[in-house]
Motif scaffolding. Sequence first.
Motif, PDB file in Angstrom:
ATOM      1  N   ALA A  99       0.831  -1.157   0.120  1.00  0.00           N
ATOM      2  CA  ALA A  99      -0.096  -0.002   0.021  1.00  0.00           C
ATOM      3  C   ALA A  99       0.819   1.314  -0.092  1.00  0.00           C
ATOM      4  CB  ALA A  99      -0.876  -0.046   1.264  1.00  0.00           C
ATOM      5  N   VAL A 100       1.819   1.139   0.768  1.00  0.00           N
ATOM      6  CA  VAL A 100       2.943   2.255   0.719  1.00  0.00           C
ATOM      7  C   VAL A 100       3.652   2.609  -0.613  1.00  0.00           C
ATOM      8  CG1 VAL A 100       4.921   3.312   1.957  1.00  0.00           C
ATOM      9  CG2 VAL A 100       3.241   1.807   3.281  1.00  0.00           C
ATOM     10  N   ASN A 101       3.777   1.348  -1.238  1.00  0.00           N
ATOM     11  CA  ASN A 101       4.558   1.623  -2.642  1.00  0.00           C
ATOM     12  C   ASN A 101       3.469   2.225  -3.635  1.00  0.00           C
ATOM     13  OD1 ASN A 101       6.541  -0.078  -1.652  1.00  0.00           O
ATOM     14  ND2 ASN A 101       6.247  -1.679  -2.901  1.00  0.00           N
ATOM     15  N   ALA A 102       2.295   1.814  -3.572  1.00  0.00           N
ATOM     16  CA  ALA A 102       1.412   2.316  -4.547  1.00  0.00           C
ATOM     17  C   ALA A 102       1.192   3.607  -4.239  1.00  0.00           C
ATOM     18  CB  ALA A 102       0.076   1.716  -4.110  1.00  0.00           C
ATOM     19  N   ALA A 103       1.019   3.912  -2.970  1.00  0.00           N
ATOM     20  CA  ALA A 103       0.826   5.604  -2.632  1.00  0.00           C
ATOM     21  C   ALA A 103       2.129   6.468  -2.985  1.00  0.00           C
ATOM     22  CB  ALA A 103       0.740   5.701  -1.305  1.00  0.00           C
ATOM     23  N   ALA A 104       3.106   5.961  -3.204  1.00  0.00           N
ATOM     24  CA  ALA A 104       4.353   6.538  -3.425  1.00  0.00           C
ATOM     25  C   ALA A 104       4.675   6.411  -4.795  1.00  0.00           C
ATOM     26  CB  ALA A 104       5.590   5.991  -2.560  1.00  0.00           C
ATOM     27  N   GLY A 105       3.646   5.834  -5.540  1.00  0.00           N
ATOM     28  CA  GLY A 105       4.022   5.701  -7.264  1.00  0.00           C
ATOM     29  C   GLY A 105       5.066   4.740  -7.527  1.00  0.00           C
ATOM     30  N   ILE A 106       5.230   3.621  -6.820  1.00  0.00           N
ATOM     31  CA  ILE A 106       5.927   2.460  -7.257  1.00  0.00           C
ATOM     32  C   ILE A 106       5.070   1.142  -7.708  1.00  0.00           C
ATOM     33  CG2 ILE A 106       7.507   0.734  -6.165  1.00  0.00           C
ATOM     34  CD1 ILE A 106       8.134   2.951  -4.072  1.00  0.00           C
ATOM     35  N   SER A 141      19.075  16.992  -0.859  1.00  0.00           N
ATOM     36  CA  SER A 141      18.007  17.073  -1.658  1.00  0.00           C
ATOM     37  C   SER A 141      18.383  16.515  -3.272  1.00  0.00           C
ATOM     38  CB  SER A 141      17.986  18.609  -2.164  1.00  0.00           C
ATOM     39  OG  SER A 141      17.597  19.460  -0.883  1.00  0.00           O
ATOM     40  N   LEU A 142      17.374  15.941  -3.719  1.00  0.00           N
ATOM     41  CA  LEU A 142      17.674  15.115  -5.120  1.00  0.00           C
ATOM     42  C   LEU A 142      16.201  15.476  -5.690  1.00  0.00           C
ATOM     43  CD1 LEU A 142      18.918  11.516  -4.405  1.00  0.00           C
ATOM     44  CD2 LEU A 142      20.055  13.534  -5.392  1.00  0.00           C
ATOM     45  N   ARG A 143      16.460  15.581  -7.236  1.00  0.00           N
ATOM     46  CA  ARG A 143      15.306  15.745  -7.985  1.00  0.00           C
ATOM     47  C   ARG A 143      14.948  14.412  -8.611  1.00  0.00           C
ATOM     48  NH1 ARG A 143      12.271  19.654 -10.733  1.00  0.00           N
ATOM     49  NH2 ARG A 143      13.643  21.251  -9.968  1.00  0.00           N
ATOM     50  N   ILE A 144      13.698  14.009  -8.107  1.00  0.00           N
ATOM     51  CA  ILE A 144      13.302  12.451  -8.227  1.00  0.00           C
ATOM     52  C   ILE A 144      11.869  12.401  -8.964  1.00  0.00           C
ATOM     53  CG2 ILE A 144      14.765  11.327  -6.755  1.00  0.00           C
ATOM     54  CD1 ILE A 144      12.670  11.363  -4.866  1.00  0.00           C
ATOM     55  N   GLY A 145      11.746  11.520  -9.844  1.00  0.00           N
ATOM     56  CA  GLY A 145      10.523  11.272 -10.283  1.00  0.00           C
ATOM     57  C   GLY A 145       9.519  10.316  -9.504  1.00  0.00           C
ATOM     58  N   CYS A 146       8.405  10.937  -8.908  1.00  0.00           N
ATOM     59  CA  CYS A 146       7.518   9.980  -7.897  1.00  0.00           C
ATOM     60  C   CYS A 146       6.083  10.364  -8.179  1.00  0.00           C
ATOM     61  CB  CYS A 146       7.810  10.561  -6.495  1.00  0.00           C
ATOM     62  SG  CYS A 146       9.586  10.365  -5.887  1.00  0.00           S
ATOM     63  N   LEU A 153       9.989   6.380  -1.985  1.00  0.00           N
ATOM     64  CA  LEU A 153       9.643   5.749  -0.923  1.00  0.00           C
ATOM     65  C   LEU A 153      10.027   6.562   0.377  1.00  0.00           C
ATOM     66  CD1 LEU A 153       8.098   3.216   0.652  1.00  0.00           C
ATOM     67  CD2 LEU A 153      10.524   2.343   0.845  1.00  0.00           C
ATOM     68  N   LEU A 154      11.346   7.271   0.478  1.00  0.00           N
ATOM     69  CA  LEU A 154      11.564   7.988   1.384  1.00  0.00           C
ATOM     70  C   LEU A 154      11.056   9.234   1.406  1.00  0.00           C
ATOM     71  CD1 LEU A 154      15.713   7.577   1.023  1.00  0.00           C
ATOM     72  CD2 LEU A 154      13.989   6.640   2.955  1.00  0.00           C
ATOM     73  N   ALA A 155      10.640   9.831   0.288  1.00  0.00           N
ATOM     74  CA  ALA A 155       9.952  11.097   0.170  1.00  0.00           C
ATOM     75  C   ALA A 155       8.631  10.961   0.547  1.00  0.00           C
ATOM     76  CB  ALA A 155       9.822  11.540  -1.486  1.00  0.00           C
ATOM     77  N   TYR A 156       7.674   9.691   0.365  1.00  0.00           N
ATOM     78  CA  TYR A 156       6.457   9.685   0.612  1.00  0.00           C
ATOM     79  C   TYR A 156       6.382   9.610   2.163  1.00  0.00           C
ATOM     80  CZ  TYR A 156       1.905   7.741   1.411  1.00  0.00           C
ATOM     81  OH  TYR A 156       0.653   7.353   1.786  1.00  0.00           O
ATOM     82  N   VAL A 157       7.374   8.603   2.772  1.00  0.00           N
ATOM     83  CA  VAL A 157       7.095   8.456   4.356  1.00  0.00           C
ATOM     84  C   VAL A 157       7.607   9.895   5.155  1.00  0.00           C
ATOM     85  CG1 VAL A 157       8.507   7.559   6.293  1.00  0.00           C
ATOM     86  CG2 VAL A 157       8.093   6.387   4.181  1.00  0.00           C
ATOM     87  N   GLU A 158       8.600  10.762   4.350  1.00  0.00           N
ATOM     88  CA  GLU A 158       8.732  12.182   5.091  1.00  0.00           C
ATOM     89  C   GLU A 158       7.468  12.891   4.941  1.00  0.00           C
ATOM     90  OE1 GLU A 158      11.480  15.982   4.271  1.00  0.00           O
ATOM     91  OE2 GLU A 158      11.328  14.488   2.609  1.00  0.00           O
ATOM     92  N   ALA A 159       6.623  12.950   3.824  1.00  0.00           N
ATOM     93  CA  ALA A 159       5.571  13.652   3.646  1.00  0.00           C
ATOM     94  C   ALA A 159       4.421  13.233   4.457  1.00  0.00           C
ATOM     95  CB  ALA A 159       4.984  13.796   2.438  1.00  0.00           C
TER      96      ALA A 159
END
Length: 517
Positions: A307-314, A356-361, A329-335
């Motif tokens: 469920a976390v994967n899906a919410a994070a766009g994985i 900081s990184l620019r990532i596609g999520c 996954l890290l970005a989603y958990v942070e938010a």
Amino acid sequence: HDEAGITVLPVLAVVLVISAIGFGLVGVMNTDITHSTIQGTVSRAQFIAQAGLQEAIVRLKANPLYRTAAYPAGIAGTSFGGGGGQFWIWVEDYAEDTVTITVRGRGTSAGRTVYAEVRAIALVGPPITFGLFGVSTIASSGANSRTYLAPWRPSGPGVPRGANMGSFFDINFQDTGSRLNAVSETSPDTVTLRDGTFNDWELFGFTSQPAYDPNDPLPWILSAFGDIVKAQPDTGGPLHSCTPPTNFACLTVQNGSNDIVNIYELRETENMGHIYMSRVRRRMLPVSTLDPTPIQTEAGANTDNSAVNAAAGIGHANAVYTADEFHCLLAYVEANPGTVVSGTLYVTGDVQVGGSLRIGCNGGRARPTTLEDQFVLTDGTLAIEGNLTMENNSTLTIQHDIYNADPAIADGARQKIALALFPGAGANSWGRLIMQGGAQQKLVADGLVYTADGMDIGSQAVVDIIGAMYHNSPDNTRPSFNSNNATTVIRYDPLAGSRLGSASGIGVTILSWQQLR
């Protein structure tokens, strides 16, 4: 007619000759049979003695403290192979973690009894008996560097002793101010860990500040701590460049090449008065590595975070991630504070926690993000093919259920891997853990921390581990462990190293062998 019997005489002569030859052959054959019987009995006795040696190894693996009366005291024999075969085993302490195994074998056949004896020197113990071990250099630098190698759950002052530290190459102390187990030398000193703030002497089972003279090169308190082990691989090793050259690891200070042989010389002669360890010893050890395949398999079967994967766009349910997916996954958990991530995670590619990184999520939408500052993995293992870099004030917590009231559950949790880094596909993806430092940067882990290329801990960072650390290195150009003005607390748990060795966690290595008779 008087000459009729003369022809019988040559026949009788021939018969006598043939009979003599026959009797001779029978005698030779009988002798050969006798010799063969004796030789067979000798071989039987020798094989029985070898069987007894293997039985001794089995007993030591089951109980590393197994000992008998000293050779050749009378002890009970063990029948083997039928026909009167029997062996007797003597196991005695030899030195440090080694024992002498003497075995007498008895073989009986055709009414003949023969004895054979063998003796071996064997290394006994868990494959890894270290709170901190590095294949390459173990290094400490900086006047504010603090390292505590304490036992997990001490029952009293110095019981059990603190953990050992060792290397196959070099143990080096760069700064005379660096502290190792310097338990409140003059004034109380505290450490803040995941389960509270402690006076540092409490880590070693003391209920009050121990009194000792820090200027004494061999104060009584040294007995509460572990050993510095200068190790040599059991497959042999090259001579090291310290003076005098040695196949075992060197113990050096600053930029010197002098090999230090004992604690007195380290503390008094070399002016390393803030280093507190019980003794310096040499030991042959097996080289240990960790296989990534079972861990990746575990992650492939872990769907607890679907469920976390899906919410994070994985776009998958399991816990095998690319580096970009893991950063999502890290970005989603942070938010989303309170999000629970659990089980075994396996990441292919270099990972950054903090910064900081620019990532596609979230469906591929690229956005700038500050990666998770406090990532918590519950009852899990984080394995990475590549480097792990912790930046800014990031905290990485990987905990297991070691506090469970059920001993079976707690013991199983204590045998798990917390963090494992393996070589990745990139040219510089060595499998190294880099903590860049910072007043709030912290690694909290339960179990084994393993790296393929070592670990750097930057200034002010804190490492809080219940378990053990083992750091490999493909060469000696980079330290296996390098602490620079950081605080490292390892509360050593022997069960943490079990994944590096046999299922039982106990190994018996034959170092030398001889036939006594």
